[in-house]
Motif scaffolding. Structure first.
Motif, PDB file in Angstrom:
ATOM      1  N   VAL A   1      93.276  30.403  -3.631  1.00 22.25           N
ATOM      2  CA  VAL A   1      92.857  31.471  -2.716  1.00 22.25           C
ATOM      3  C   VAL A   1      91.407  31.845  -2.994  1.00 22.25           C
ATOM      4  O   VAL A   1      90.612  32.018  -2.059  1.00 22.25           O
ATOM      5  N   GLU A   2      91.028  31.931  -4.265  1.00 25.41           N
ATOM      6  CA  GLU A   2      89.639  32.257  -4.590  1.00 25.41           C
ATOM      7  C   GLU A   2      88.697  31.153  -4.127  1.00 25.41           C
ATOM      8  O   GLU A   2      87.613  31.424  -3.633  1.00 25.41           O
ATOM      9  N   ARG A   3      89.127  29.918  -4.283  1.00 30.82           N
ATOM     10  CA  ARG A   3      88.302  28.793  -3.825  1.00 30.82           C
ATOM     11  C   ARG A   3      88.158  28.836  -2.301  1.00 30.82           C
ATOM     12  O   ARG A   3      87.083  28.594  -1.759  1.00 30.82           O
ATOM     13  N   LEU A   4      89.247  29.133  -1.588  1.00 27.71           N
ATOM     14  CA  LEU A   4      89.209  29.243  -0.137  1.00 27.71           C
ATOM     15  C   LEU A   4      88.254  30.351   0.299  1.00 27.71           C
ATOM     16  O   LEU A   4      87.473  30.167   1.238  1.00 27.71           O
ATOM     17  N   ILE A   5      88.283  31.468  -0.360  1.00 27.98           N
ATOM     18  CA  ILE A   5      87.367  32.576  -0.053  1.00 27.98           C
ATOM     19  C   ILE A   5      85.925  32.143  -0.272  1.00 27.98           C
ATOM     20  O   ILE A   5      85.049  32.414   0.552  1.00 27.98           O
ATOM     21  N   ALA A   6      85.663  31.428  -1.346  1.00 26.84           N
ATOM     22  CA  ALA A   6      84.302  30.959  -1.629  1.00 26.84           C
ATOM     23  C   ALA A   6      83.838  29.959  -0.570  1.00 26.84           C
ATOM     24  O   ALA A   6      82.695  30.024  -0.090  1.00 26.84           O
ATOM     25  N   VAL A   7      84.701  29.043  -0.164  1.00 28.93           N
ATOM     26  CA  VAL A   7      84.335  28.048   0.854  1.00 28.93           C
ATOM     27  C   VAL A   7      84.075  28.730   2.196  1.00 28.93           C
ATOM     28  O   VAL A   7      83.092  28.428   2.887  1.00 28.93           O
ATOM     29  N   LEU A   8      84.944  29.654   2.577  1.00 31.24           N
ATOM     30  CA  LEU A   8      84.739  30.376   3.837  1.00 31.24           C
ATOM     31  C   LEU A   8      83.460  31.222   3.803  1.00 31.24           C
ATOM     32  O   LEU A   8      82.731  31.292   4.792  1.00 31.24           O
ATOM     33  N   GLY A   9      83.168  31.841   2.674  1.00 35.22           N
ATOM     34  CA  GLY A   9      81.929  32.610   2.533  1.00 35.22           C
ATOM     35  C   GLY A   9      80.695  31.736   2.682  1.00 35.22           C
ATOM     36  O   GLY A   9      79.729  32.089   3.345  1.00 35.22           O
ATOM     37  N   ALA A  10      80.742  30.543   2.070  1.00 37.54           N
ATOM     38  CA  ALA A  10      79.624  29.604   2.195  1.00 37.54           C
ATOM     39  C   ALA A  10      79.464  29.137   3.639  1.00 37.54           C
ATOM     40  O   ALA A  10      78.344  28.991   4.141  1.00 37.54           O
TER      41      ALA A  10
ATOM     42  N   LEU B   1      76.403  29.151   8.732  1.00 38.62           N
ATOM     43  CA  LEU B   1      76.318  29.429  10.165  1.00 38.62           C
ATOM     44  C   LEU B   1      75.262  30.490  10.469  1.00 38.62           C
ATOM     45  O   LEU B   1      74.545  30.394  11.463  1.00 38.62           O
ATOM     46  N   GLY B   2      75.155  31.496   9.621  1.00 38.32           N
ATOM     47  CA  GLY B   2      74.127  32.520   9.791  1.00 38.32           C
ATOM     48  C   GLY B   2      72.727  31.949   9.692  1.00 38.32           C
ATOM     49  O   GLY B   2      71.842  32.263  10.495  1.00 38.32           O
ATOM     50  N   VAL B   3      72.519  31.078   8.700  1.00 36.70           N
ATOM     51  CA  VAL B   3      71.203  30.433   8.540  1.00 36.70           C
ATOM     52  C   VAL B   3      70.907  29.551   9.753  1.00 36.70           C
ATOM     53  O   VAL B   3      69.788  29.550  10.275  1.00 36.70           O
ATOM     54  N   LEU B   4      71.888  28.800  10.236  1.00 37.26           N
ATOM     55  CA  LEU B   4      71.707  27.952  11.405  1.00 37.26           C
ATOM     56  C   LEU B   4      71.352  28.790  12.638  1.00 37.26           C
ATOM     57  O   LEU B   4      70.444  28.440  13.399  1.00 37.26           O
ATOM     58  N   LEU B   5      72.022  29.885  12.841  1.00 36.15           N
ATOM     59  CA  LEU B   5      71.740  30.769  13.972  1.00 36.15           C
ATOM     60  C   LEU B   5      70.332  31.334  13.897  1.00 36.15           C
ATOM     61  O   LEU B   5      69.604  31.341  14.889  1.00 36.15           O
TER      62      LEU B   5
END
Length: 127
Positions: A8-17, A22-26
């Motif tokens: 779950v912690e790894r999933l949170i880290a991947v989703l955060g990245a 996406l923010g940088v791309l935008l």
């Protein structure tokens, strides 16, 4: 049970990245001028849109000149006659409008030196 928490912690880290990427791309796309909204029309395009709404779909812009404070002054062909117009971002005034004094004052203010009669018209040019 400890293994499940790590996933779950790894999933949170991947989703955060992914959100950050996406923010940088935008930001990169908007910074290059390829915004999502298509941008604001040029003053001349804005004047054409205003004239088609105000005069009708047959309005043909014959000449434009940029003035002060994002104004555009020019001539529009309406019913075979050339009419002077002033286009501001939120308003358009025509020489034939009933507010003639306001039109003349605005013309002197935002487009000083703009001729109010078409070149070659009888009587020469007015100021």
């Amino acid at each position: 049970m400890a293994r499940r928490v790590i996933r779950v912690e790894r999933l949170i880290a991947v989703l955060g990245a992914a959100v950050l990427a996406l923010g940088v791309l935008l930001l990169w796309v908007v910074g290059r001028g390829g915004g999502l909204g298509g941008g604001e029309p040029s003053p001349e395009e804005r004047a054409g849109l205003q004239l088609r709404e105000h005069v009708g779909p047959g309005a043909a812009v014959r000449y434009t000149e940029r003035g002060r404070r994002r104004a555009v002054c020019g001539y529009v062909s309406s019913g075979g006659e050339l009419v002077v117009f002033i286009s501001r971002p939120n308003r358009i005034l025509l020489e034939t409008d009933p507010l003639k004094a306001e039109f003349d004052e605005m013309l002197r203010d935002v487009c000083p030196g703009f001729l109010t009669r078409a070149p070659g018209a009888r009587g020469g040019a007015r100021r």
